[in-house]
Design an enzyme around this catalytic site. Structure first.
Site, PDB file in Angstrom:
ATOM      1  N   SER A 144       0.866  -1.182   0.000  1.00 16.20           N
ATOM      2  CA  SER A 144       0.000   0.000   0.000  1.00 16.20           C
ATOM      3  C   SER A 144       0.899   1.227   0.000  1.00 16.20           C
ATOM      4  O   SER A 144       2.055   1.159   0.441  1.00 16.20           O
ATOM      5  CB  SER A 144      -0.894   0.009   1.239  1.00 16.20           C
TER       6      SER A 144
ATOM      7  N   TYR B 119      -1.556  -0.733  10.264  1.00 10.87           N
ATOM      8  CA  TYR B 119      -1.683  -1.042   8.834  1.00 10.87           C
ATOM      9  C   TYR B 119      -0.462  -0.519   8.076  1.00 10.87           C
ATOM     10  O   TYR B 119       0.155  -1.247   7.285  1.00 10.87           O
ATOM     11  CB  TYR B 119      -2.962  -0.421   8.285  1.00 10.87           C
TER      12      TYR B 119
END
Length: 255
Positions: free
Chosen positions: A144, A157
């Site tokens: 990501s 995350y």
């Protein structure tokens, strides 16, 4: 023209929704034999039936990849069905949204890390046991832009995705002489079940994209097909960023 992944045996995790499902569908269109993994068995069986009805050679494996034994079982099931593993695409992941000071160290840290990073590690380890003796293999890890830039309110995350990028680079260096390639794909804003088209969340996130638009799961899947193919044998350790230019830096006003 021959299909780009013809006869390749591929494992795709998180393959029943979002980017993972788009990758599953794209890989079978390109001729791959696909083992795809997800926790929701009813949905997995339905997708498996639909793909087989259209001529695809696929196998659905139910698995909770927060569990070490389920990670190991995925690779075992693939080898039992197809005899080998050519491509591993780690895709499954999730995150929570809250200030770090409020984190529950199980739900907001351990569970995120176990799925987003530890599962990748275990699946790579198990696949390498097959790939190294074969003298070839291809690993694709979904990260990501949170792994390369700050991501407020999603610290575990972001940390997990930064770990995925470094895991990939290390595998690329360590196993290059064994015929193994490893690359990362880092999407930004992408329309999936988590961020629906036209939602307030999408509109908010679009405000930081230079073009004010969103990416698609299919667009990420196209990049995954490229990585999984034999078209770029010299590409390993790379991180393909698909974010509409967000990580290029501060955006000047567009007139």
């Amino acid at each position: 023209m021959a299909k780009r992944l013809e006869n390749k045996v591929c494992i795709i995790t998180g393959g029943t929704s979002g980017i993972g499902r788009a990758c599953t569908e794209a890989f079978v269109r390109e001729g791959a034999k696909v083992v795809f993994v997800g926790r929701r068995e009813e949905r997995g069986r339905e997708i498996e039936s639909q793909l087989r009805a259209n001529g695809a050679d696929v196998l659905y494996v139910k698995g909770d990849l927060q569990k070490i034994e389920d990670c190991e079982n995925v690779v075992r099931a693939c080898v039992e069905k197809y005899g080998t593993v050519d491509v591993l695409m780690n895709n499954a992941g999730f995150g929570t949204f809250k200030p770090m000071i409020e984190y529950d160290m199980v739900k907001d840290y351990e569970e995120v890390m176990n799925l987003n990073l530890r599962a990748y590690f275990i699946l790579i380890k198990e696949c390498l046991k097959v790939m190294v003796p074969n003298g070839k293999g291809n690993i694709i890890n979904l990260a990501s832009i949170g792994g390369i830039t700050g991501m407020p309110m999603q610290v575990s995350y972001a940390a997990s995705k930064g770990g995925v990028i470094q895991l990939t680079r290390t595998i690329a260096v360590e196993y290059s002489k064994k015929g193994i390639r490893a690359n990362t794909i880092s999407p930004g804003l992408t329309i999936t079940e988590l961020v629906e088209a036209g939602s307030e969340v999408e509109k908010l996130l679009q405000s930081i994209v230079p073009g004010g638009n969103s990416g698609t799961a299919e667009g990420v899947a196209n990049a995954a097909v490229f990585c999984a193919s034999d078209e770029t044998p010299f590409m390993t350790g790379a991180n393909i960023v698909i974010d509409g230019g967000v990580t290029c830096g501060p955006c000047a006003p567009i007139f």
